[in-house]
Design a protein around this motif. Structure first.
Motif, short mmCIF file in Angstrom:
data_model
loop_
_atom_site.label_atom_id
_atom_site.label_comp_id
_atom_site.label_asym_id
_atom_site.label_seq_id
_atom_site.Cartn_x
_atom_site.Cartn_y
_atom_site.Cartn_z
N PHE A 22 0.96 -1.19 0.01
CA PHE A 22 0.18 -0.02 0.05
C PHE A 22 1.00 1.56 0.12
O PHE A 22 1.52 1.33 0.88
N LEU A 23 0.58 1.97 -1.01
CA LEU A 23 1.80 3.32 -1.27
C LEU A 23 0.67 4.59 -1.29
O LEU A 23 -0.18 4.55 -1.69
N ALA A 149 7.44 5.16 -0.46
CA ALA A 149 6.09 5.54 -0.26
C ALA A 149 5.10 4.56 0.36
O ALA A 149 4.03 4.88 0.60
N SER A 150 5.53 3.30 0.85
CA SER A 150 4.84 2.48 1.58
C SER A 150 4.25 3.06 2.89
O SER A 150 5.11 3.76 3.67
N VAL A 151 2.96 2.86 3.32
CA VAL A 151 2.60 3.21 4.51
C VAL A 151 3.22 2.67 5.70
O VAL A 151 2.94 2.99 6.71
N GLY A 152 3.64 1.40 5.17
CA GLY A 152 4.35 0.54 6.42
C GLY A 152 5.57 1.06 6.77
O GLY A 152 6.08 0.79 8.05
N ARG A 165 -7.34 -0.52 9.39
CA ARG A 165 -7.18 -1.67 8.26
C ARG A 165 -5.67 -1.95 7.62
O ARG A 165 -5.80 -2.80 7.04
N PHE A 166 -4.68 -1.17 7.99
CA PHE A 166 -3.37 -1.43 7.51
C PHE A 166 -2.60 -2.07 8.64
O PHE A 166 -1.49 -2.12 8.53
N GLN A 167 -3.29 -2.37 9.74
CA GLN A 167 -2.41 -3.04 10.93
C GLN A 167 -1.54 -4.16 10.53
O GLN A 167 -0.42 -4.23 10.96
N GLU A 168 -2.45 -5.24 9.99
CA GLU A 168 -1.58 -6.51 9.36
C GLU A 168 -0.29 -6.02 8.64
O GLU A 168 0.62 -6.54 8.69
N TYR A 169 -0.68 -5.34 7.40
CA TYR A 169 0.22 -5.07 6.49
C TYR A 169 1.50 -4.28 7.12
O TYR A 169 2.40 -4.32 7.17
N TRP A 170 1.12 -3.30 7.98
CA TRP A 170 2.21 -2.19 8.95
C TRP A 170 2.97 -3.17 9.63
O TRP A 170 4.23 -3.05 9.47
N THR A 171 2.29 -4.18 10.28
CA THR A 171 3.43 -5.10 11.00
C THR A 171 4.34 -5.94 10.41
O THR A 171 5.38 -6.08 10.49
N SER A 172 3.72 -6.43 9.23
CA SER A 172 4.53 -7.20 8.42
C SER A 172 5.77 -6.68 7.76
O SER A 172 6.76 -7.05 7.62
N TYR A 173 5.29 -5.24 7.20
CA TYR A 173 6.34 -4.39 6.55
C TYR A 173 7.28 -4.03 7.50
O TYR A 173 8.64 -3.98 7.42
#
Length: 285
Positions: A22-23, A149-152, A165-173
């Motif tokens: 997610f960018l 640019a990633s929100v992570g 809604r980006f919690q899982e992605y943020w943690t993984s990134y």
């Protein structure tokens, strides 16, 4: 050098190495322009758009990075002018430079090739047929887009951003396995650390640079620059200074890898954690 992976040999004509990110759209759009890519902002309208494209006329090739707008379940994450705040990423592909253009709906959906009368569809080229230098340079660009640019990589998004809604992605990134650029960064740090004044306080272990301070021991993730501290791997939010501010403070800029400079600046700060005066950081220590 970005080399072809076994996964890319298996997929054959496309790379998923930088998919499912997610960018921030406008940051990505600016970066793409600087790096010579042609891109169209995704608007929340009934329209189609090509992927982000970099034409390589000296090689007779066109590189594509497939993206789509991401506005959330109720399309709430858009600007007043109707542009998406964020993008979702997908495949990287290569085509002959004169191949018909692909496009997809701005709000998401399958890419398809627009054919004029008499034109036949053109398949994406096998990745192993792309000159290694060309493949490496294109993937380097895309890695830069994701890395910046990633929100992570936003340390203030520990809560996952809007509605979480980006919690899982943020943690993984933020704390997951290292990508290729981070692995290269690890090699550079292995060479740099012995030359630093704080060398005796730093060790590289797996995905992290461990820094021993006086208050705590800290783990800086080599991909995102996010920090965990003892005890219990508690998250420590430190927002990096701008490049100009960092240079004035004496931090080392590294052309092409801003994150390396961020990690080093954080390591220097945390190694002397009793000298930190920033109230936002102190409140977390």
């Amino acid at each position: 050098m970005y080399l072809l992976t076994d996964a890319e040999r298996a997929t054959g004509t496309y790379s998923n190495r930088f998919a499912a990110h997610f960018l921030r759209q406008h940051q990505f759009h600016s970066l793409a322009g600087v790096r010579g890519w042609r891109n169209k902002l995704r608007l929340s309208v009934d329209d189609e758009a090509p992927p982000a494209v970099r034409e390589l006329p000296q090689w007779g090739l066109r590189a594509e990075y497939w993206i789509e707008g991401d506005g959330g379940e109720h399309y709430q994450d858009i600007t007043e002018s109707g542009s998406f705040l964020r993008l979702r990423t997908d495949q990287v592909r290569f085509y002959p430079i004169d191949a018909p253009e692909n496009s997809a709906h701005c709000c998401g959906g399958e890419y398809r090739m627009w054919l004029r009368d008499g034109q036949d569809p053109v398949e994406a080229l096998p990745l192993d047929s792309i000159p290694p230098l060309v493949l490496s340079e294109v993937l380097r660009d895309v890695d830069l887009f994701v890395g910046v640019a990633s929100v992570g990589n936003d340390p203030t998004w520990q809560d996952g951003g809007p509605d979480g809604r980006f919690q899982e992605y943020w943690t993984s990134y933020g704390f997951g396995e290292l990508g290729q650029s981070a692995q290269t960064r690890r090699i550079l740090l292995d060479r740099l650390i012995p030359r630093l004044a704080i060398a005796d306080r730093c060790t590289l272990e797996g995905r992290f640079l461990h820094v021993k301070g006086n208050r705590h021991t800290y783990k800086i993730h080599l991909g995102s620059g996010n920090i965990l501290r003892t005890p219990n791997d508690q998250y420590l939010c430190i927002v990096p200074k701008s490049n100009a501010a960092a240079q004035q403070a004496g931090y080392l800029p590294y052309e092409g890898d801003r994150m390396l400079a961020v990690i080093l600046s954080k390591a220097m700060m945390l190694a002397a954690d009793t000298k930190i005066t920033d109230p936002t950081i102190l409140s977390q220590l």
